[in-house]
Scaffold this active site. Structure first.
Site, PDB file in Angstrom:
ATOM      1  N   ILE A 101       0.838  -1.194   0.000  1.00  8.07           N
ATOM      2  CA  ILE A 101       0.000   0.000   0.000  1.00  8.07           C
ATOM      3  C   ILE A 101       0.876   1.249   0.000  1.00  8.07           C
ATOM      4  CG2 ILE A 101      -1.861  -1.164   1.235  1.00  8.07           C
ATOM      5  CD1 ILE A 101      -0.761   0.322   3.779  1.00  8.07           C
ATOM      6  N   HIS A 117      -4.438  -4.335  -2.518  1.00  2.32           N
ATOM      7  CA  HIS A 117      -4.885  -3.974  -1.165  1.00  2.32           C
ATOM      8  C   HIS A 117      -5.040  -2.463  -0.995  1.00  2.32           C
ATOM      9  CE1 HIS A 117      -3.175  -8.117   0.234  1.00  2.32           C
ATOM     10  NE2 HIS A 117      -4.337  -8.209  -0.342  1.00  2.32           N
ATOM     11  N   CYS A 125     -14.062   9.473   5.253  1.00  5.47           N
ATOM     12  CA  CYS A 125     -14.740   9.488   6.553  1.00  5.47           C
ATOM     13  C   CYS A 125     -15.900   8.499   6.472  1.00  5.47           C
ATOM     14  CB  CYS A 125     -15.267  10.882   6.884  1.00  5.47           C
ATOM     15  SG  CYS A 125     -16.283  10.864   8.382  1.00  5.47           S
ATOM     16  N   CYS A 128     -19.407  10.641   7.428  1.00  9.03           N
ATOM     17  CA  CYS A 128     -20.075  11.631   6.564  1.00  9.03           C
ATOM     18  C   CYS A 128     -19.670  11.498   5.097  1.00  9.03           C
ATOM     19  CB  CYS A 128     -19.805  13.049   7.064  1.00  9.03           C
ATOM     20  SG  CYS A 128     -18.145  13.652   6.691  1.00  9.03           S
ATOM     21  N   CYS A 152     -16.994  16.550  10.148  1.00  6.65           N
ATOM     22  CA  CYS A 152     -17.957  16.081  11.156  1.00  6.65           C
ATOM     23  C   CYS A 152     -17.295  15.633  12.454  1.00  6.65           C
ATOM     24  CB  CYS A 152     -18.819  14.953  10.588  1.00  6.65           C
ATOM     25  SG  CYS A 152     -18.002  13.354  10.537  1.00  6.65           S
ATOM     26  N   SER A 191       7.162 -11.936  -1.145  1.00  5.29           N
ATOM     27  CA  SER A 191       5.848 -12.244  -0.573  1.00  5.29           C
ATOM     28  C   SER A 191       5.873 -13.623   0.064  1.00  5.29           C
ATOM     29  CB  SER A 191       4.765 -12.191  -1.645  1.00  5.29           C
ATOM     30  OG  SER A 191       3.526 -12.571  -1.085  1.00  5.29           O
ATOM     31  N   ASN A 216      12.914 -14.179  -2.962  1.00  6.76           N
ATOM     32  CA  ASN A 216      12.402 -13.963  -1.604  1.00  6.76           C
ATOM     33  C   ASN A 216      13.508 -14.258  -0.589  1.00  6.76           C
ATOM     34  OD1 ASN A 216       9.819 -13.181  -0.359  1.00  6.76           O
ATOM     35  ND2 ASN A 216      10.031 -15.093   0.776  1.00  6.76           N
ATOM     36  N   GLU A 218      13.314 -15.877   2.114  1.00  5.02           N
ATOM     37  CA  GLU A 218      13.258 -17.227   2.693  1.00  5.02           C
ATOM     38  C   GLU A 218      12.246 -18.069   1.921  1.00  5.02           C
ATOM     39  OE1 GLU A 218      12.096 -16.235   6.672  1.00  5.02           O
ATOM     40  OE2 GLU A 218      10.151 -15.502   6.041  1.00  5.02           O
TER      41      GLU A 218
HETATM   42  P1  NAD Z   1       4.649 -10.763   4.324  1.00  3.76           P
HETATM   43  O1  NAD Z   1       5.017  -9.761   5.357  1.00  3.76           O
HETATM   44  O2  NAD Z   1       3.664 -11.820   4.673  1.00  3.76           O
HETATM   45  O3  NAD Z   1       5.954 -11.509   3.783  1.00  3.76           O
HETATM   46  C1  NAD Z   1       7.081 -10.813   3.371  1.00  3.76           C
HETATM   47  C2  NAD Z   1       8.069 -11.794   2.749  1.00  3.76           C
HETATM   48  O4  NAD Z   1       9.170 -11.024   2.245  1.00  3.76           O
HETATM   49  C3  NAD Z   1       8.641 -12.808   3.731  1.00  3.76           C
HETATM   50  O5  NAD Z   1       8.527 -14.101   3.166  1.00  3.76           O
HETATM   51  C4  NAD Z   1      10.112 -12.390   3.869  1.00  3.76           C
HETATM   52  O6  NAD Z   1      10.979 -13.502   3.950  1.00  3.76           O
HETATM   53  C5  NAD Z   1      10.376 -11.659   2.579  1.00  3.76           C
HETATM   54  N1  NAD Z   1      11.417 -10.620   2.655  1.00  3.76           N
HETATM   55  C6  NAD Z   1      11.760  -9.840   3.716  1.00  3.76           C
HETATM   56  N2  NAD Z   1      12.734  -8.993   3.380  1.00  3.76           N
HETATM   57  C7  NAD Z   1      13.035  -9.217   2.069  1.00  3.76           C
HETATM   58  C8  NAD Z   1      13.964  -8.661   1.156  1.00  3.76           C
HETATM   59  N3  NAD Z   1      14.796  -7.661   1.511  1.00  3.76           N
HETATM   60  N4  NAD Z   1      13.997  -9.143  -0.108  1.00  3.76           N
HETATM   61  C9  NAD Z   1      13.172 -10.165  -0.482  1.00  3.76           C
HETATM   62  N5  NAD Z   1      12.285 -10.729   0.353  1.00  3.76           N
HETATM   63  C10 NAD Z   1      12.198 -10.263   1.615  1.00  3.76           C
HETATM   64  O7  NAD Z   1       4.206  -9.925   3.079  1.00  3.76           O
HETATM   65  P2  NAD Z   1       3.032 -10.126   2.057  1.00  3.76           P
HETATM   66  O8  NAD Z   1       3.102 -11.454   1.427  1.00  3.76           O
HETATM   67  O9  NAD Z   1       3.047  -8.918   1.227  1.00  3.76           O
HETATM   68  O10 NAD Z   1       1.688 -10.108   2.929  1.00  3.76           O
HETATM   69  C11 NAD Z   1       1.518  -9.152   3.954  1.00  3.76           C
HETATM   70  C12 NAD Z   1       0.325  -8.229   3.808  1.00  3.76           C
HETATM   71  O11 NAD Z   1       0.651  -7.042   4.520  1.00  3.76           O
HETATM   72  C13 NAD Z   1       0.059  -7.788   2.428  1.00  3.76           C
HETATM   73  O12 NAD Z   1      -1.289  -7.964   2.259  1.00  3.76           O
HETATM   74  C14 NAD Z   1       0.393  -6.289   2.371  1.00  3.76           C
HETATM   75  O13 NAD Z   1      -0.720  -5.584   1.895  1.00  3.76           O
HETATM   76  C15 NAD Z   1       0.578  -5.858   3.774  1.00  3.76           C
HETATM   77  N6  NAD Z   1       1.826  -5.062   4.049  1.00  3.76           N
HETATM   78  C16 NAD Z   1       2.204  -4.051   3.215  1.00  3.76           C
HETATM   79  C17 NAD Z   1       3.372  -3.333   3.464  1.00  3.76           C
HETATM   80  C18 NAD Z   1       3.769  -2.261   2.498  1.00  3.76           C
HETATM   81  O14 NAD Z   1       2.920  -1.627   1.887  1.00  3.76           O
HETATM   82  N7  NAD Z   1       5.070  -2.036   2.293  1.00  3.76           N
HETATM   83  C19 NAD Z   1       4.170  -3.629   4.570  1.00  3.76           C
HETATM   84  C20 NAD Z   1       3.741  -4.669   5.432  1.00  3.76           C
HETATM   85  C21 NAD Z   1       2.565  -5.380   5.135  1.00  3.76           C
HETATM   86 ZN    ZN Z   2     -16.845  13.072   8.540  1.00  2.00          ZN
END
Ligand code: NAD
Ligand code: ZN
Length: 251
Positions: A101, A117, A125, A128, A152, A191, A216, A218
């Site tokens: 996001i 997302h 709001c 309102c 509001c 992810s 990723n 891990e």
């Molecule tokens: P997650 O937090 O579930 O997983 C993140 C993954 O990224 C992990 O598997 C981790 O091992 C890996 N990771 C960490 N550092 C890394 C790097 N430097 N390089 C490569 N990989 C790395 O994330 P997700 O799958 O996006 O799900 C979490 C939910 O939370 C999503 O729906 C998202 O909308 C939201 N979220 C968004 C933000 C953002 O906007 N930046 C931050 C946190 C969570």
């Molecule tokens: Zn309002």
């Protein structure tokens, strides 16, 4: 290195690649992830702070949690975001599907970004219906003041992000599904692939015959569907992949 070359060779031949990103791609921009080693879920209860019912019960708890992630609202894109934008300019990547996001893909120059997302850009709001740009609250938020409706006085000013218990924006999801089905290469970056329905998209791409690449930190629950898996930091690996792609394209 071998894996980077294999990934680059596949990407260099792609006609319609799609990139799918999660919180991990923004970790090197200083934004904490939810899961993973330093994930925020170790400290907070997601049901409480990041669900729609939690927000309605206690908007302050949601904002305090957001304060913790505050840097994200001013974070800068990192080399991984820029590498993906470059692949789009090269005509390889046709869409970036993100769960984030933070708007960092757009700020790095990606043009076609599908935000599953939502994003922090606008707030509504819930009482309102007044809408706000995030910029209108930013300065106060930095000083620890949480958003409140100026019309509001309601505390229920909610950013257009999808909280637990809320539906994903349906048109965006449908477009993301189409993209996943028609792409020839599907690249996952940062992810954990456990948040649904977003995590279905890699499976759709796989069953439609796409080549699958993952970068990723891990292993994930879906590792078995990938042709090339590279474990490490996205900000280090993606620029190297792009360099290799350029080399393949020259030869
Ligand atoms: P997650 O937090 O579930 O997983 C993140 C993954 O990224 C992990 O598997 C981790 O091992 C890996 N990771 C960490 N550092 C890394 C790097 N430097 N390089 C490569 N990989 C790395 O994330 P997700 O799958 O996006 O799900 C979490 C939910 O939370 C999503 O729906 C998202 O909308 C939201 N979220 C968004 C933000 C953002 O906007 N930046 C931050 C946190 C969570
Ligand atoms: Zn309002």
């Amino acid at each position: 290195m071998e894996e980077i070359r294999r990934a680059a060779e596949i990407i260099a031949k792609a006609k319609h690649a799609v990139v799918f990103t999660g919180a991990g791609i923004s970790a090197e921009s200083g934004i904490p992830t939810f899961r993973g080693e330093d994930g925020l879920w170790k400290k907070y209860d997601p049901e409480e702070v990041a669900s729609i019912w939690g927000f309605k019960r206690n908007p302050r708890a949601f904002w305090e949690f957001s304060m913790e992630m505050k840097d994200k609202l001013f974070a800068e894109p990192n080399p991984a975001h820029y590498a993906i934008a470059e692949l789009e300019r090269m005509g390889i990547v046709k869409a970036v599907i993100t769960q984030n996001i933070d708007m960092l893909h757009q700020r790095a120059g990606s043009r076609r970004v599908l935000e599953l997302h939502g994003s922090m850009e606008k707030l509504d709001c819930l009482d309102c219906g007044e809408t706000y740009d995030w910029g209108e609250f930013l300065e106060d938020f930095n000083k620890g003041v949480i958003p409140r409706c100026r019309k509001c006085n309601s505390w229920y000013v909610k950013p257009r992000v999808v909280l637990f218990g809320e539906q994903l924006p349906q048109r965006t999801l449908l477009t993301a599904m189409e993209e996943s089905r028609k792409c020839d290469v599907f690249i996952v970056v940062g992810s954990s692939l456990v948040v649904y329905p977003a995590a279905e998209l890699p499976y759709m791409a796989k069953s439609s015959g796409a080549k699958m690449i993952m970068v990723n930190a891990e292993p994930t629950v879906a590792d078995n569907i990938f042709d090339v898996k590279i474990y490490g930091k996205a900000g280090e690996i993606l620029p190297r992949i792009v360099e290799e792609v350029k080399r393949f394209r020259q030869t």
